[in-house]
Design a protein around this motif. Sequence first.
Motif, mmCIF file in Angstrom:
data_model
loop_
_atom_site.group_PDB
_atom_site.id
_atom_site.type_symbol
_atom_site.label_atom_id
_atom_site.label_comp_id
_atom_site.label_asym_id
_atom_site.label_seq_id
_atom_site.Cartn_x
_atom_site.Cartn_y
_atom_site.Cartn_z
ATOM 1 N N PHE A 103 -18.737 -35.860 45.114
ATOM 2 C CA PHE A 103 -18.456 -37.496 44.344
ATOM 3 C C PHE A 103 -18.296 -37.098 42.976
ATOM 4 O O PHE A 103 -18.444 -36.009 42.395
ATOM 5 N N LYS A 106 -15.724 -41.673 39.820
ATOM 6 C CA LYS A 106 -15.247 -43.032 40.300
ATOM 7 C C LYS A 106 -16.023 -43.358 41.454
ATOM 8 O O LYS A 106 -15.772 -44.542 41.905
ATOM 9 N N ASN A 107 -16.852 -42.617 41.902
ATOM 10 C CA ASN A 107 -17.696 -43.301 42.992
ATOM 11 C C ASN A 107 -18.889 -43.938 42.520
ATOM 12 O O ASN A 107 -19.749 -44.758 43.228
ATOM 13 N N PHE A 128 -25.387 -44.242 41.057
ATOM 14 C CA PHE A 128 -24.988 -43.779 42.384
ATOM 15 C C PHE A 128 -26.064 -43.205 43.276
ATOM 16 O O PHE A 128 -27.104 -42.534 42.754
#
Length: 633
Positions: A103, A106-107, A128
């Motif tokens: 990851f 952008k995740n 995240f």
Amino acid sequence: MRRVLVLVMLLGAATLTHAQVNYDVSLIAKDLLPYASAVVRDQSVYTEVKDNSTYYHIKKAITVLNQNGDDLAHIVVWYNKTNLIKSIKGTTYNEFGKPTGKFSEKNFEDENAASDMSLFEDSRVKHFIPSIGSYPYTIEYEYEIRSKQTLNINDWQPNPNTGLAVQKSSYTFACPPDFDIRYKEINMPVKVTTSSKDGLKTYTWQVNNLKAVRSEPFSPVSETYLSTVKIAPKNFVYAGITGSFTNWNELGRWNYEKLLANRQTLPPETIEQVKILTAGITDIKQKAKKIYAYMQGKTRYISVQVGIGGYQPMQAADVDKFSYGDCKALVNYTQALLKAAGIDSWYCVVNGDDTKISMLNDFAGMSQGNHVILCLPLKNDTTFLECTSQKIPFGFLGDFTDDRTVLACTPEGGKLLHTPRYASKDNLQSRKAAFNIDTTGALNGNMVTVYQGTQYTNPDELVNEPFGEQKKVLQKMYARISNLNIEKCDIKQDKLQMPVATETVKLSARDFASADNDKLYFALNPVNKYGTIRDVRNRVNPVYINRGYIDEDEITYHLPAGYRPDMQPLNINIKQPFGSFTMTAVVNNGNIIYKRRVELVDGTYSKDTYESLVDFYQRIADADAYNVTLIKI
């Protein structure tokens, strides 16, 4: 006060490029598993000061053992225009240490972190959580932050949460040779090592094999038993303003001279208004009270958290013009109004929270505060004011800033003061009710509840609300009374320095008592039942009661004609160092008179006390569950 951005929730780091690292869960030492929901496999935090900025490079690998550990693997990064994210990337692994995915930034979810009360705030957060359905798993990540200031250095906590074990964690602070710091080690199992390399001074701490700390109810403030390193600079730059401090006096002086000075100018018409308001009042405290009420009626609280707005208040003239401000601005404005009446006051930085957290007497640091209040240093009558509430009484702080050490910023420098402590006898909730029960089991009557001290705000949701909204709130407050109907409600507030609120309710409830075979059954205490607390064997932490209080309940039940209670007089009396409980119930002339009193005394008690505390709550819960049976004669 400026919400100091905790750039990480200090979950730490681990290298993403070392393919040789084996995250097989079976390699975790067995003695690290008790009480652990997650284990930090490897963590490094590297902090460097250069070019009037502070850089954080965080690397971490954490293995999540069960669902309770998911939050510990939640990556949270705060940022704004002053604190910039340079990069984020990571990898996930299964229980055998095999990669299952990658990851990057952008995740991450990117959200506005401004509070609902903010007018100007540029804070945002990236966060995240990996979507992994099976346990255990490992998440490995690294990121870098640049903070364009050198005043606030993030604390290091290798094990910042209960339920988290640590295999290895290190923290390195690097700075130029002429950048001097102070540091404070709290519960650190190791001491600092220092060195000079590549033209930098470095300070390094490393811990290994820290066992998980178990969550224990009624534990002290976590900083008293978790490991922490605090760092404060001697010389710094913040928003282009330079400064220097080594103690609270110097830090308070910097606040006063660099952030507060020349910000209290008021329009001539406002100064004249103050003079008119206080005309004929000779008592200084009464003058201040009049001005405080004027400020409350004119302004409202809105947070301002952009740039230096995190620490420096708005100009008093702007607050006067726009009628809003954050805690800093409203304190500064109130100071200006008081100054217009010739009354001195002090701007005080405090850690605002319902848990009492004080400034450290022996270690000055800007990040120890998150809120501002005002102090009136009256002779033999020091008075503190909360300036962000339009409702709070003059001289009353409530449970957000009571009983803790704060920093007063004065012309002579910083002074550590202690805010008022509200003892259990001050924090009173006293209820008296008279209820009638008829032969169908229906109930009707009146209930008067007096709230005092830190319990004064308990009925705040009812104040100045339409009756329909009050009914909804009361039905929720007294949800244990089934089929409750609120017929009338009145709230009276006496805004004394030890304030009192009185709630008067007229109510009814069908089927309050259950009917069966010429008998009626009902709960003796339907309004203030306590629950039990979790038993913890082999407790480690002392017992800490953050705030004391007294709850008193007296209910008189007028019984229906032709029924008698099937009960013996009740008399329960429990006395412990940390509190007491009494309950009585007697039958007198067709009435049941029920009385109950609970007192909890704030303080710190030995860990061996916890078993008695568990028993204390269990016996209260058992008594609160007592049901009465009425038999038809």
